[in-house]
Design a protein around this motif. Structure first.
Motif, PDB file in Angstrom:
ATOM      1  N   ALA A  15       0.836  -1.196   0.000  1.00 17.68           N
ATOM      2  CA  ALA A  15       0.000   0.000   0.000  1.00 17.68           C
ATOM      3  C   ALA A  15       0.872   1.246   0.000  1.00 17.68           C
ATOM      4  CB  ALA A  15      -0.898   0.012   1.233  1.00 17.68           C
ATOM      5  N   SER A  16       0.439   2.265  -0.719  1.00 17.77           N
ATOM      6  CA  SER A  16       1.172   3.521  -0.776  1.00 17.77           C
ATOM      7  C   SER A  16       0.899   4.323   0.487  1.00 17.77           C
ATOM      8  CB  SER A  16       0.733   4.313  -2.006  1.00 17.77           C
ATOM      9  OG  SER A  16       1.366   5.574  -2.030  1.00 17.77           O
ATOM     10  N   ARG A  17       1.956   4.958   1.038  1.00 12.17           N
ATOM     11  CA  ARG A  17       1.792   5.764   2.239  1.00 12.17           C
ATOM     12  C   ARG A  17       2.187   7.198   1.953  1.00 12.17           C
ATOM     13  NH1 ARG A  17       4.965   2.790   6.946  1.00 12.17           N
ATOM     14  NH2 ARG A  17       6.641   3.004   5.428  1.00 12.17           N
ATOM     15  N   HIS A  18       1.660   8.104   2.773  1.00  9.68           N
ATOM     16  CA  HIS A  18       2.023   9.502   2.633  1.00  9.68           C
ATOM     17  C   HIS A  18       3.478   9.692   3.054  1.00  9.68           C
ATOM     18  CE1 HIS A  18      -1.946  10.903   1.575  1.00  9.68           C
ATOM     19  NE2 HIS A  18      -2.472  10.247   2.599  1.00  9.68           N
ATOM     20  N   ARG A  19       4.036  10.815   2.639  1.00 10.00           N
ATOM     21  CA  ARG A  19       5.454  11.087   2.826  1.00 10.00           C
ATOM     22  C   ARG A  19       5.653  12.289   3.747  1.00 10.00           C
ATOM     23  NH1 ARG A  19       3.912   9.822  -1.913  1.00 10.00           N
ATOM     24  NH2 ARG A  19       3.746  11.974  -2.645  1.00 10.00           N
ATOM     25  N   LEU A  20       6.573  12.123   4.674  1.00  9.08           N
ATOM     26  CA  LEU A  20       6.780  13.079   5.759  1.00  9.08           C
ATOM     27  C   LEU A  20       8.269  13.346   5.943  1.00  9.08           C
ATOM     28  CD1 LEU A  20       5.990  14.487   8.565  1.00  9.08           C
ATOM     29  CD2 LEU A  20       6.258  12.197   9.557  1.00  9.08           C
ATOM     30  N   VAL A  21       8.599  14.604   6.251  1.00 11.29           N
ATOM     31  CA  VAL A  21       9.939  14.948   6.735  1.00 11.29           C
ATOM     32  C   VAL A  21       9.782  15.562   8.114  1.00 11.29           C
ATOM     33  CG1 VAL A  21      11.923  16.483   6.454  1.00 11.29           C
ATOM     34  CG2 VAL A  21      11.004  15.266   4.472  1.00 11.29           C
ATOM     35  N   VAL A  30       7.005   8.343  19.455  1.00 15.13           N
ATOM     36  CA  VAL A  30       6.515   9.124  18.318  1.00 15.13           C
ATOM     37  C   VAL A  30       7.304   8.770  17.062  1.00 15.13           C
ATOM     38  CG1 VAL A  30       6.053  11.449  17.462  1.00 15.13           C
ATOM     39  CG2 VAL A  30       5.843  10.965  19.911  1.00 15.13           C
ATOM     40  N   THR A  31       8.618   8.590  17.214  1.00 15.55           N
ATOM     41  CA  THR A  31       9.441   8.170  16.084  1.00 15.55           C
ATOM     42  C   THR A  31       8.947   6.836  15.523  1.00 15.55           C
ATOM     43  OG1 THR A  31      11.391   9.336  16.915  1.00 15.55           O
ATOM     44  CG2 THR A  31      11.777   7.537  15.369  1.00 15.55           C
ATOM     45  N   ALA A  32       8.654   5.898  16.409  1.00 18.63           N
ATOM     46  CA  ALA A  32       8.183   4.578  15.968  1.00 18.63           C
ATOM     47  C   ALA A  32       6.868   4.694  15.207  1.00 18.63           C
ATOM     48  CB  ALA A  32       8.024   3.660  17.175  1.00 18.63           C
ATOM     49  N   ARG A  33       5.972   5.512  15.701  1.00 20.28           N
ATOM     50  CA  ARG A  33       4.690   5.676  15.004  1.00 20.28           C
ATOM     51  C   ARG A  33       4.892   6.328  13.640  1.00 20.28           C
ATOM     52  NH1 ARG A  33      -0.358   9.719  16.602  1.00 20.28           N
ATOM     53  NH2 ARG A  33      -1.342   9.591  14.545  1.00 20.28           N
ATOM     54  N   ALA A  34       5.699   7.389  13.596  1.00 20.05           N
ATOM     55  CA  ALA A  34       5.919   8.085  12.326  1.00 20.05           C
ATOM     56  C   ALA A  34       6.554   7.154  11.299  1.00 20.05           C
ATOM     57  CB  ALA A  34       6.788   9.321  12.547  1.00 20.05           C
ATOM     58  N   ALA A  35       7.522   6.350  11.735  1.00 22.75           N
ATOM     59  CA  ALA A  35       8.175   5.423  10.816  1.00 22.75           C
ATOM     60  C   ALA A  35       7.213   4.349  10.324  1.00 22.75           C
ATOM     61  CB  ALA A  35       9.370   4.776  11.500  1.00 22.75           C
ATOM     62  N   ALA A  36       6.266   3.954  11.168  1.00 20.44           N
ATOM     63  CA  ALA A  36       5.313   2.915  10.788  1.00 20.44           C
ATOM     64  C   ALA A  36       4.233   3.430   9.844  1.00 20.44           C
ATOM     65  CB  ALA A  36       4.661   2.333  12.045  1.00 20.44           C
ATOM     66  N   GLU A  37       3.909   4.723   9.960  1.00 15.33           N
ATOM     67  CA  GLU A  37       2.763   5.249   9.215  1.00 15.33           C
ATOM     68  C   GLU A  37       3.139   6.033   7.966  1.00 15.33           C
ATOM     69  OE1 GLU A  37       0.319   7.483  11.899  1.00 15.33           O
ATOM     70  OE2 GLU A  37      -0.140   5.732  13.157  1.00 15.33           O
ATOM     71  N   TYR A  38       4.404   6.445   7.850  1.00 11.95           N
ATOM     72  CA  TYR A  38       4.789   7.318   6.744  1.00 11.95           C
ATOM     73  C   TYR A  38       6.056   6.829   6.065  1.00 11.95           C
ATOM     74  CZ  TYR A  38       1.441  10.588   8.709  1.00 11.95           C
ATOM     75  OH  TYR A  38       0.282  11.162   9.175  1.00 11.95           O
ATOM     76  N   ASN A  39       6.183   7.159   4.800  1.00 15.66           N
ATOM     77  CA  ASN A  39       7.461   7.113   4.114  1.00 15.66           C
ATOM     78  C   ASN A  39       8.109   8.486   4.260  1.00 15.66           C
ATOM     79  OD1 ASN A  39       7.358   4.456   3.078  1.00 15.66           O
ATOM     80  ND2 ASN A  39       5.962   5.134   1.465  1.00 15.66           N
ATOM     81  N   GLY A  40       9.419   8.528   4.330  1.00 16.20           N
ATOM     82  CA  GLY A  40      10.072   9.826   4.418  1.00 16.20           C
ATOM     83  C   GLY A  40      11.316   9.784   5.256  1.00 16.20           C
ATOM     84  N   VAL A  41      11.588  10.882   5.932  1.00 13.07           N
ATOM     85  CA  VAL A  41      12.832  11.056   6.679  1.00 13.07           C
ATOM     86  C   VAL A  41      12.510  11.598   8.058  1.00 13.07           C
ATOM     87  CG1 VAL A  41      15.072  12.199   6.738  1.00 13.07           C
ATOM     88  CG2 VAL A  41      14.079  11.533   4.546  1.00 13.07           C
TER      89      VAL A  41
END
Length: 336
Positions: A15-21, A30-41
């Motif tokens: 599935a395609s995910r939104h991208r976040l920096v 919070v880092t774990a959640r962001a890494a699990a839910e988004y592509n990005g940096v």
């Protein structure tokens, strides 16, 4: 991928995910959640600077930026952002680091994190009030250098807190929370703001129509107003002189509210007995003369610095980003 970043886990089922920096290091949860839910940096080893962040937004076609109050979202940065960025979420309640007009003109949605940091910031403000009044930094330093010796009844005297008058400048969420804490010390609480609050929100405090009238009655003064052109250096040589001699000043809001040159002068001549400061102009740099003043309690902008609050701020930022990228209104827009 930047050396300061962590790659997200691959999306399940393709599935395609939104991208976040995210340009600021986040708590582990919070880092774990962001890494699990988004592509990005996500910044991990060090915070990501302006130019690097712009490159990452472009290279990763990011739709969202996560930042904090130490990162300036000014007109130049907003103009340089790639067009696909839809939302910028600041992990802070204040947004004086955001050029609101430039963001509006670009159509960039900007969100903040109100409510979740109120209690801990109020705790820190009242801690600074108590520390400054009772000379706890001096007492701690004395004990650490093993200098406790005989003294007279007149030595090492602080200022009584209970039963005194606390003036609050800015009666928003945090100001009201400080007023609630002051009631536990049997303090008389006064406040000034652009308009009086409904009585149900006043937390037992009494409205004072003008700043000079508030200052003249304040044994303790705690600042909780936003930093705007109108409030920059609201405490200056002229207004500090209106405080009763021996007053205590607390600032856990924004450093620019105080003319630091004027405050240092009043601390040196004793007109202001003590100060508790969590914020400074030009952070993280600050006027080193404060270090040499024994009557100042200093903290490095840690008002929201608890595990629970920083987690809540990070998750609230991600909630705002998720809402916008799903096509819904933001939860906490900084303008309506």
């Amino acid at each position: 991928m930047s050396a300061a970043s962590v790659p997200p886990s691959p999306p399940s089922g393709g599935a395609s995910r939104h991208r976040l920096v995210s340009v600021r290091r986040l708590p582990p949860a919070v880092t774990a959640r962001a890494a699990a839910e988004y592509n990005g940096v996500l910044a991990v080893e060090h915070d990501i600077g302006r130019e690097e962040s712009l490159a990452l937004l472009r290279d990763h076609a990011a739709e969202a930026l996560l930042f904090s109050s130490s990162f300036k979202l000014d007109a130049g940065y907003i103009a340089a952002m790639p067009p696909q960025v839809k939302v910028a979420a600041t992990c802070s309640v204040g947004f004086d680091h955001v050029d609101v007009a430039a963001a509006k003109a670009r159509g960039l949605i900007v969100t903040n994190t109100p409510d979740v940091l109120t209690g801990c910031t109020a705790d820190l403000a009242f801690s600074l009030l108590l520390s400054a009044a009772r000379r706890l930094p001096e007492a701690d330093a004395l004990m650490r250098r093993d200098a406790w010796g005989p003294r007279s009844m007149g030595d090492f005297l602080g200022v009584r807190v209970w039963g005194k008058t606390l003036g609050i400048l800015g009666m928003g969420r945090i100001g009201r929370a400080v007023a609630r804490r002051a009631r536990g010390f049997d303090m008389r609480v006064l406040y000034h703001d652009v308009a009086p609050l409904p009585p149900a929100l006043e937390e037992g405090a009494h409205y004072v129509e003008s700043l000079p009238a508030l200052l003249a009655q304040s044994d303790f003064l705690s600042l909780h107003c936003p930093l705007t052109p109108a409030t920059r250096h609201v405490l200056n040589g002229e207004t500090l002189a209106l405080l009763p001699r021996g007053a205590v000043v607390v600032n856990a809001a924004r450093g620019g509210l105080i003319d630091e040159e004027a405050l240092i002068a009043r601390l040196q001549d004793g007109h202001v007995a003590a100060a508790g400061l969590d914020v400074f102009e030009g952070e993280p740099r600050f006027d080193r003369r404060f270090i040499g003043l024994p009557n100042v309690a200093l903290a490095p902008h840690i008002g929201s610095g608890t595990v629970e609050t920083r987690d809540a701020m990070g998750h609230r930022s991600l909630d705002n980003i998720a809402a916008v990228l799903a096509g819904h209104p933001p939860i906490d827009p900084i303008w309506s």
